[in-house]
Each structure stands twice: as structure tokens, then as C-alpha cells.
Design an enzyme around this catalytic site. Structure first.
Site, PDB file in Angstrom:
ATOM      1  N   ASN A  76     -30.850   7.309 -52.744  1.00 17.71           N
ATOM      2  CA  ASN A  76     -29.658   5.483 -52.168  1.00 17.71           C
ATOM      3  C   ASN A  76     -28.576   5.734 -53.559  1.00 17.71           C
ATOM      4  O   ASN A  76     -27.968   4.105 -52.669  1.00 17.71           O
ATOM      5  CB  ASN A  76     -30.957   4.205 -51.744  1.00 17.71           C
ATOM      6  N   VAL A  84     -24.272   2.363 -55.031  1.00 17.79           N
ATOM      7  CA  VAL A  84     -25.952   1.653 -55.189  1.00 17.79           C
ATOM      8  C   VAL A  84     -26.002   1.308 -53.137  1.00 17.79           C
ATOM      9  O   VAL A  84     -25.186   0.756 -52.457  1.00 17.79           O
ATOM     10  CB  VAL A  84     -26.659  -0.111 -55.425  1.00 17.79           C
ATOM     11  N   CYS A  85     -26.610   2.101 -52.286  1.00 16.81           N
ATOM     12  CA  CYS A  85     -27.191   2.036 -50.847  1.00 16.81           C
ATOM     13  C   CYS A  85     -28.292   0.731 -50.220  1.00 16.81           C
ATOM     14  O   CYS A  85     -29.245   1.324 -50.538  1.00 16.81           O
ATOM     15  CB  CYS A  85     -26.619   3.172 -50.214  1.00 16.81           C
ATOM     16  N   LEU A  86     -27.820  -0.278 -50.848  1.00 19.23           N
ATOM     17  CA  LEU A  86     -28.960  -1.707 -50.511  1.00 19.23           C
ATOM     18  C   LEU A  86     -28.477  -2.848 -49.120  1.00 19.23           C
ATOM     19  O   LEU A  86     -27.320  -3.472 -49.644  1.00 19.23           O
ATOM     20  CB  LEU A  86     -29.632  -1.916 -51.664  1.00 19.23           C
TER      21      LEU A  86
END
Length: 183
Positions: A76, A84-86
Site C-alpha cells: 500500500n 500511502v494508500c490508507l
């Protein structure tokens, strides 16, 4: 309710009073680096990552921008940009959250519980889903190569000795740096 600028100041002070090294990027309080330790009981433990934080004018009503400066192997996190993929930062942010939440809850959770079904790094996601042991070994290799505590904040050319650079790295050009990452 306090103004966004007061809230930025308060959140930054809370972070600095904790166990985090914070380095301001410019004179304002909107861009800075935070040194983040990999969580224990994870293959990231022992590594230190420099996180770039940008607080928008509308913070805390708008989420901060968070990115890894040094490389990390994670499904991620985009390997080249550090993005960041959050979800909690990108989509479901609330003014109730603060910077301490980001560094004490959200980022540790991201590293402890990667989501390979929503990847920014397809190679890491595929390896994690098909060969967990090989994935964890790659994480450890990246941690050793890019997240040594003594190297945090040092540009590659500021390494303490030439011995730390392999032959490949010492002959690298800009084209190689921007190319495909080493396995």
C-alpha cells in the site's frame, strides 16, 4: 473551536513532545519530516522511515498528506513516490484525528496489516498473497538497505564511508536511480 493554524501548532507540539524526531522543512508549520520506527512484531521492526508530512490550510478539517521518503516494500505504498494508500487518511479523515493518531495508530496498523487487494505496489501485493515468507524477506532486505537508523536524514552521498556503497550503487546514474528497483 480553535482555528486551523492553532490546531496545527498544537498537534505538532504534541508530536514533538512524544518520542518522534520532527524536522521542519521551511519556516512555516505546514511541512515537516517525522522519523517513524517500524512496529515491533513485524518485518519492519528495527527500521526507521522518514515520513514527509504536509498539512493543508484547512487542517484538521482536511487530512494531512503523508509519504515515505526512504524506500519501503509494502503493497500500500508506492515504491517510487512514497505515497500511502490508507483509507483513514485519504477518504475517511475526521477533524477528531490528529498527527499523533497518524504515527501511533494509522501507520503502525498499515505496516502490521497490509491490504494486498488495494495495492499501490503490485509486486509487493502479489508476493505477499502468493509467498508470504518471500514477501517478509524482501521487506527485511529493503529495511536493511533503505531504513537503517543511522542513515535517516542523510542523502545517499552523505554516507559515512565508501564501504557502505556497493559497486553498483557507486557507479549509479540518475537514469539507474529512476529505473526499476533492485529485487
Amino acid at each position: 473551536m480553535s482555528s486551523p493554524s492553532k490546531r496545527r501548532e498544537m498537534d505538532l507540539m504534541k508530536l514533538m513532545m512524544g518520542d518522534y524526531k520532527v524536522e521542519m522543512i521551511n519556516d512555516g508549520m505546514q511541512e515537516f519530516y517525522v522519523d517513524f520506527n517500524g512496529p515491533s512484531e513485524s518485518p519492519y521492526h528495527g527500521g526507521v522511515w522518514r515520513i514527509r508530512v504536509e498539512l493543508p490550510d484547512a487542517y484538521p478539517y482536511k487530512s494531512p498528506s503523508i509519504g515515505f521518503v526512504n524506500k519501503i516494500f509494502h503493497p500500500n505504498v508506492d515504491e517510487m513516490s512514497g505515497s500511502v494508500c490508507l483509507d483513514v487518511i485519504n477518504q475517511s479523515w475526521s477533524p477528531m484525528f490528529d498527527l499523533v493518531n497518524v504515527f501511533e495508530v494509522f501507520l503502525p496498523q498499515l505496516l502490521l496489516y497490509p491490504n494486498p487487494s488495494d495495492p499501490l505496489n503490485g509486486e509487493a501485493a502479489a508476493l505477499m498473497m502468493h509467498d508470504r515468507a518471500a514477501y517478509e524477506q524482501r521487506v527485511k532486505e529493503y529495511r536493511e538497505k533503505y531504513a537503517k537508523p543511522e542513515d535517516i536524514g542523510a542523502a545517499p552521498e552523505e554516507k559515512s564511508s565508501d564501504e557502505e556503497l556497493s559497486e553498483d550503487e557507486s557507479d549509479s546514474s540518475d537514469e539507474q536511480v529512476a529505473g526499476k528497483a533492485d529485487p
